[in-house]
Enzyme design. Structure first.
Site, PDB file in Angstrom:
ATOM      1  N   ASN A 113     -64.914  -0.425   5.386  1.00 56.58           N
ATOM      2  CA  ASN A 113     -63.664  -0.301   5.113  1.00 56.58           C
ATOM      3  C   ASN A 113     -62.926  -0.894   4.065  1.00 56.58           C
ATOM      4  O   ASN A 113     -63.407  -1.943   3.522  1.00 56.58           O
ATOM      5  CB  ASN A 113     -63.272  -1.123   6.482  1.00 56.58           C
ATOM      6  N   HIS A 115     -59.976  -3.060   2.600  1.00 57.94           N
ATOM      7  CA  HIS A 115     -58.743  -4.007   3.066  1.00 57.94           C
ATOM      8  C   HIS A 115     -58.056  -4.552   2.001  1.00 57.94           C
ATOM      9  O   HIS A 115     -58.768  -5.251   1.000  1.00 57.94           O
ATOM     10  CB  HIS A 115     -59.504  -4.840   4.136  1.00 57.94           C
TER      11      HIS A 115
HETATM   12  C1  GAR Z   1     -55.083   0.429   1.208  1.00 61.45           C
HETATM   13  O1  GAR Z   1     -54.386  -0.838   0.450  1.00 61.45           O
HETATM   14  C2  GAR Z   1     -56.190   0.068   2.076  1.00 61.45           C
HETATM   15  O2  GAR Z   1     -57.158  -1.245   1.715  1.00 61.45           O
HETATM   16  C3  GAR Z   1     -55.125  -0.335   3.273  1.00 61.45           C
HETATM   17  O3  GAR Z   1     -54.259   0.737   3.405  1.00 61.45           O
HETATM   18  C4  GAR Z   1     -54.200   1.014   1.941  1.00 61.45           C
HETATM   19  C5  GAR Z   1     -54.371   2.635   1.976  1.00 61.45           C
HETATM   20  O4  GAR Z   1     -53.587   3.242   0.891  1.00 61.45           O
HETATM   21  N1  GAR Z   1     -56.016  -0.626   4.351  1.00 61.45           N
HETATM   22  C6  GAR Z   1     -55.628  -1.250   5.609  1.00 61.45           C
HETATM   23  O5  GAR Z   1     -54.584  -2.139   5.409  1.00 61.45           O
HETATM   24  C7  GAR Z   1     -56.275  -1.436   6.915  1.00 61.45           C
HETATM   25  N2  GAR Z   1     -56.177  -2.642   7.377  1.00 61.45           N
HETATM   26  P1  GAR Z   1     -53.467   4.751   0.529  1.00 61.45           P
HETATM   27  O6  GAR Z   1     -53.050   5.458   1.897  1.00 61.45           O
HETATM   28  O7  GAR Z   1     -52.598   4.754  -0.641  1.00 61.45           O
HETATM   29  O8  GAR Z   1     -54.832   5.078   0.036  1.00 61.45           O
END
Ligand code: GAR
Length: 201
Positions: A113, A115
């Site tokens: 994952n 994060h």
């Molecule tokens: C990323 O920053 C990822 O780390 C986060 O969502 C974003 C996805 O960006 N994930 C979380 O917060 C999971 N807890 P994207 O949709 O532009 O790829």
């Protein structure tokens, strides 16, 4: 004139499944940087989202498994959708759901994952907001193995990102995502798979 980008992927590439819930810019980076080391075989989402459209545009197989009141049933369906391609690695890239037993029984050890914080600080769905509210001067991003907890799995890699004076949540998150996009591609290129588990140097 439209520019067609050809992505050449060899047969020995690791098979990757990507889980998304939203915009999918990490997914875009993963797709754009497929080389002989990995190949995205499916993109699975919990809702119709731009990430699924990106995958469709790239000609990648997709599945949408909407959340259900019965979380166990949902986990089983999600696992079945991913298992359809028998991936070596599952990447949760902006997937905003906790993966439960029905999924992890099949994919723990090969699910990672991304994060947007330096875990164990600021787990959960609002990591960037929480880091700003706390007033940290440095935050960053983490890639970790997924276990049954919320962002508690063993850490694989972390990169720092400085918080700048006056940063909005969107500005800071975009700078973190820029780093995340490079980080996830580098990890996928360097990953090895042994006995159904994914390992990183
Ligand atoms: C990323 O920053 C990822 O780390 C986060 O969502 C974003 C996805 O960006 N994930 C979380 O917060 C999971 N807890 P994207 O949709 O532009 O790829």
């Amino acid at each position: 004139m439209a520019v067609v980008k050809l992505i050449v992927v060899s047969d020995s590439a690791k098979s990757v499944a990507v889980l998304v819930s939203g915009t999918g810019t990490l997914l875009r980076s993963i797709l754009d940087n497929q080389k002989d080391r990995y190949r995205v075989d499916i993109v699975v989402a919990d809702q119709i989202c731009p990430g699924i459209q990106r995958a469709k545009n790239a000609g990648i197989r997709t599945a949408v498994v909407p959340m259900e009141t019965n979380r166990n049933a949902w986990n089983d369906k999600l696992a079945a959708a991913v298992a359809a391609v028998n991936p070596d690695i599952v990447v949760s890239a902006g997937f905003m759901r906790i993966l439960g037993p029905g999924f992890l029984e099949q994919f723990e050890g090969r699910t990672i994952n991304a994060h947007p914080s330096l875990l164990p600080a600021f787990p959960g769905a609002h990591a960037v907001r929480d880091a700003l509210d706390y007033g940290v001067k440095v935050t960053g991003c983490t890639v970790h193995y997924v276990d049954a907890g919320m962002d508690t799995g063993k850490i694989i890699a972390q990169r720092p990102v400085a918080v700048e004076a006056g940063d909005t949540k969107a500005e800071l998150h975009e700078r973190i995502k820029k780093v995340e996009r490079e980080q996830i591609v580098e990890l996928l290129h360097n990953a090895t798979v042994e006995n159904g588990k994914v390992l990183f140097p």
